[in-house]
Design a protein around this motif. Structure first.
Motif, short mmCIF file in Angstrom:
data_model
loop_
_atom_site.label_atom_id
_atom_site.label_comp_id
_atom_site.label_asym_id
_atom_site.label_seq_id
_atom_site.Cartn_x
_atom_site.Cartn_y
_atom_site.Cartn_z
N VAL A 184 0.92 -1.22 0.09
CA VAL A 184 0.36 0.31 -0.15
C VAL A 184 0.82 1.39 -0.37
O VAL A 184 1.61 1.27 1.20
N SER A 188 -0.82 6.40 1.66
CA SER A 188 -2.62 5.79 2.17
C SER A 188 -2.02 4.97 3.22
O SER A 188 -3.41 4.97 4.50
N LEU A 216 -10.32 1.79 -2.96
CA LEU A 216 -8.95 1.28 -3.09
C LEU A 216 -8.89 1.11 -4.50
O LEU A 216 -9.09 0.16 -4.71
N TRP A 223 -1.29 -0.15 -4.19
CA TRP A 223 -2.74 -0.11 -3.78
C TRP A 223 -2.65 1.20 -2.92
O TRP A 223 -1.86 1.32 -1.98
N TRP A 225 -5.33 4.62 -1.57
CA TRP A 225 -6.37 4.66 -1.32
C TRP A 225 -6.94 6.13 -1.58
O TRP A 225 -5.99 7.43 -1.34
#
Length: 896
Positions: A184, A188, A216, A223, A225
């Motif tokens: 991630v 985020s 997401l 990843w 957000w």
């Protein structure tokens, strides 16, 4: 959503296991808030205990069984309890039953939510804890009433008690990566950590909600957000339960803090009753913290604010925000961020009428690199009559929000409002910036130069010249860039921002040329003047970071890179979605991790940079090149080639000055793919190009890459008067006297030692590399030395093997031509025999496990000793660890 894999909490889990398996078997109770991960930690401990040594019972107490005698231990005790026993007799009977079932093993009783145990169960737990061959471990929820027998466990010194703190950012990022099956991005992960306050249960609900709404997304496997939060019913119910029922007065306190935090305690006291503030604090809804000389009030958990703001009616929301603005205006905006807070409240409440206030707040938000907030405020300032100033600022911010087309529209709408040279210069430079970097139009430079020449005002001209200079630099028109930058510095009328932008251009050029000391002086001057240029040109920080980061990278100053990656700008850029800033710093962080051999971090961080910069082409190619380098270092040929292809696709031609990084990466990708002749040819051509461009700071690194490919004696460069050509080692020696810093002489030493085949000198070079944290280069130099010592059957090979094993032990997965070149090749069967022998297995045992004869095993061992240059089994362990890619796994793993 499936059960989450256990991640992090290694120290806490080890402590809990130690409480069971330690010499005294002293128990441990873990306390913490709901959802903090107590139950999962207890379960992981229990699951990790060998059942042949421990008789384990796991009990989950609940409110349902709390009113039933022995209801908490219903999973443990037999259903047919004897009749007629006294309460004390029942307790003794229960202990005897557990001892019988344990059959000599140590009893381990794990009690989850022990605060919910009924009195008889709590008494039994206490009695078991007093048994000589029993250990009790468990969890407690903070703030709950604890049964006296359980409390007596630690007051009677039978068990220890510890508090489980929230997960830290690193563990949270690891948990997110495990659940989403991919890394991630740092921004985020940080936002999710802050919002969940390190609570795994809340984090689960947040990820579940974000996944269900498409907030997401995955880019290059990373990843991200969006930051938009959809409160799922389960999450809202969870927070509502924690908040509980509120009186009107307490609700007013919590709502005001939700919309205004951090809110001064004195200011809050003017709007609500002090008794309600005290009640909210007592109930754990708010917390009072000291900030310098002021007491600030914040919500006890970030999610409380999210729920309260969502549930508050629109009309009351606007009234509360207007009231907050009024309160702060009445006491005076004395703190630096007070203007920004008032402007936001006025904007949200629909009472913003002062365009100057909105414009000032937008500037303040942009100087903090909060791009989304600055965009909103600048647009509001423009809509309320802010005119040219608001349009210029909004267009600038839109450029850094990756919305260049919209920025051009805003600028063109005020093109007729250029009353003087001051406005013309600002309009020209902002439009030029958007066109050049936002839309990748190289022709912008000539257009900017032509229109700037029409200006009469000296300060206005200087501003345009400063922008033209940095564009010329990035187009590789270095002579013009230097001339224009110096012209700006020579003009007394030039603004501070224009002068320091020009100084950044010159500093970068000096770095590329190897004049690192001159570059450092210029960078320090720019930093010292930051207070004078930040409000006018916040994005100048990018030019400063590019010059500073390039200097640190070429100097091999990894600690310096660590420092700028951790400084205030990095935090602000990450929190404010200033992607060019966070993306470039991530590239630097990946570079440092790669040279340290931390290949997992290098690849993950470079992937994060690629994802952050995916919508902007300024540094996109550079990020992909660093990803290619990280993958190549790991021997991941497929990913390295894919990243290099992406680097070529995304690299903006207007950022031509970055070509050394891309072309070095291309050489690494060729080498990783096995095309060593192609890699050597490419790097030699790169070195020639760098020499022609005068980029000596980069040239030493390209030449060192050739040394790492065993090309220290290869001819290079133009033919000398005697018909010969300098070798790579000779050219590096020449440059070591021209390029500043401690690294160039060390690279020259490496080349000379490699050319001479001087193993002892190579070991000295490796030690110097290791002191600079350049672990990969240290390992490669040591591997080359070890190969030479093996060939000579030198007794010093043993020491070199130990050094190489230690260096590779500090690295992740590394696989380079230099490490492979001198690596002995063992067959699959030889690997099996060698690993078993290294663990101490005798030839007879090895023969039995591999279905061989003992003589065959001995023959294999003699060949292994010869290949590895060792004399016997005692040296096998270090020899195997000194082989890149040796995983240290159990011998059985090779028997398939």
């Amino acid at each position: 959503m499936s059960r989450w894999r256990f991640v992090g909490r290694r120290h806490e889990l080890d402590r809990l296991l130690s409480a069971v398996t330690g010499v005294d078997g002293r128990g441990l109770f873990i306390s913490g808030s709901a959802g903090i991960g107590k139950s999962r930690l207890l379960r992981e401990c229990v699951d990790g205990l060998p059942r042949d040594r421990y008789a384990v019972w796991y009990v989950a107490a609940s409110a349902t069984t709390a009113a039933l005698p022995f209801g908490g231990l219903v999973q443990v005790l037999p259903a047919d309890q004897p009749q007629g026993l006294s309460p004390a007799g029942v307790l003794r009977w229960a202990v005897d039953v557990l001892q019988q079932q344990a059959a000599g093993r140590r009893i381990v009783l794990a009690v989850d939510d022990a605060h919910l145990l009924d009195p008889p169960s709590a008494a039994l737990v206490h009695l078991i804890a007093r048994s000589e061959n029993a250990t009790v471990i468990g969890t407690l929820r903070e703030g709950e009433q604890i049964p006296l027998p359980i409390r007596a466990l630690w007051t009677d010194d039978l068990v220890d008690r510890a508090e489980l703190s929230p997960m830290d950012p690193a563990d949270t990022a690891g948990l997110l990566a495990a659940i989403l099956d991919g890394p991630v991005d740092a921004g985020s992960a940080d936002r999710l950590w802050r919002l969940s306050a390190g609570n795994p249960l809340l984090l689960r609900e947040l990820v579940h909600a974000a996944s269900g709404t498409g907030e997401l997304t995955s880019t290059y496997g990373v990843w991200t957000w969006t930051g938009r939060l959809e409160l799922a019913p389960s999450l809202t119910d969870l927070i509502d339960t924690r908040i509980g029922q509120l009186t009107p007065g307490v609700r007013a306190v919590v709502e005001l803090v939700a919309f205004g935090e951090p809110l001064g305690l004195q200011l809050l006291g003017q709007a609500v009753e002090p008794a309600d503030v005290e009640t909210a604090e007592e109930r754990g809804l708010i917390t009072v913290v000291r900030d310098d000389r002021r007491l600030d009030v914040r919500l006890a958990h970030p999610m409380y604010g999210e729920v309260m703001r969502r549930q508050c009616p629109v009309s009351r929301t606007r009234r509360l925000q207007a009231r907050l603005a009024q309160l702060l205006e009445e006491v005076g905006t004395r703190r630096r961020d007070d203007l920004l807070r008032v402007a936001v409240w006025r904007l949200e409440s629909g009472t913003a009428q002062d365009e100057r206030m909105l414009l000032g707040a937008a500037v303040q938000a942009f100087t903090r690199y909060d791009v989304p907030l600055a965009t909103r405020l600048a647009r509001a300032a423009l809509d309320t009559g802010g005119g040219f100033d608001a349009a210029e600022l909004l267009a600038t911010i839109l450029m850094f929000a990756d919305r260049p087309d919209e920025a051009i529209e805003v600028l063109d709408a005020v093109a007729a409002d250029l009353a003087d040279d001051h406005r013309r210069s600002r309009w020209l430079t902002v439009r030029g910036m958007v066109s050049y970097w936002g839309l990748s139009r190289e022709s912008t430079v000539e257009e900017l130069a032509a229109r700037g020449a029409e200006l009469k005002d000296s300060a206005a001209q200087a501003r345009v010249l400063a922008f033209e200079a940095i564009m010329r630099l990035q187009l590789m028109d270095t002579a013009a860039a230097l001339r224009l930058g110096q012209t700006v510095l020579d003009r007394p009328a030039a603004s501070v921002a224009a002068r320091e932008l020009a100084r950044c251009t010159i500093a970068y050029l000096h770095t590329a040329q190897g004049q690192l000391r001159r570059s450092a002086v210029a960078i320090e001057l720019v930093q010292a003047a930051a207070g004078h240029w930040r409000a006018d040109m916040p994005y100048l920080q990018l030019a400063l970071e590019l010059a500073r980061g390039t200097r640190l990278a070429l100097a091999g100053d990894l600690l310096g890179i660590d420092a700028i990656v951790a400084d205030e700008f990095a935090d602000l850029a990450g929190a404010g979605d200033f992607r060019l800033g966070t993306g470039y710093l991530a590239i630097l962080q990946a570079y440092a991790a790669r040279l340290r051999g931390e290949t997992d971090t290098a690849l993950r961080t470079s992937l994060g940079a690629c994802a952050v910069l995916a919508t902007s082409r300024v540094y996109a190619g550079l990020a992909q090149a660093e990803r290619a380098q990280a993958a190549a270092l790991r021997g991941d040929v497929e990913q390295a080639a894919a990243a290099m292809a992406e680097a070529d696709r995304t690299h903006a031609r207007g950022m031509a000055v970055l070509y050394p990084w891309l072309e070095q990466a291309r050489g690494a990708v060729l080498a990783a793919g096995g095309d060593l002749p192609g890699a050597v040819k490419h790097l030699a051509e790169l070195a020639e190009r760098l020499r022609a461009d005068g980029f000596a700071g980069h040239e030493v690194h390209a030449l060192h890459d050739l040394v790492r490919l065993d090309q220290a004696t290869a001819p290079l460069g133009p033919t000398c008067s005697d018909g010969s050509r300098r070798t790579v080692a000779q050219r590096l020696a020449e440059l070591s006297e021209q390029v500043d810093g401690v690294l160039p002489p060390l690279l020259a030493r490496h080349a000379r030692a490699a050319a001479d085949g001087a193993a002892e000198d190579l070991l000295g070079v490796a030690e110097a590399f290791a002191e600079l944290d350049l672990t990969v280069w240290a390992a490669e130099a040591t591997a080359t030395a070890l190969h030479l010592l093996r060939q000579r059957r030198s007794p010093a090979a043993s020491t070199a093997r130990e050094r190489l094993a230690a260096l590779l032990g500090r690295c992740g997965q590394v696989d380079t031509p230099a490490l492979r070149a001198g690596t002995p090749t063992l067959s699959h069967r030889e690997w099996q025999v060698a690993r078993l022998a290294a663990t101490g297995a005798t030839s007879r045992v090895i023969a039995q496990r591999l279905y061989l004869s003992a003589r065959t095993v001995e023959n294999h061992l003699q060949r292994i000793y010869s290949k590895l240059g060792v004399t016997g089994r005692a040296e096998l362990g270090a020899a195997l660890r000194a082989i890149p890619g040796h995983d240290g796994g159990h011998p059985d793993q090779t028997l398939g």
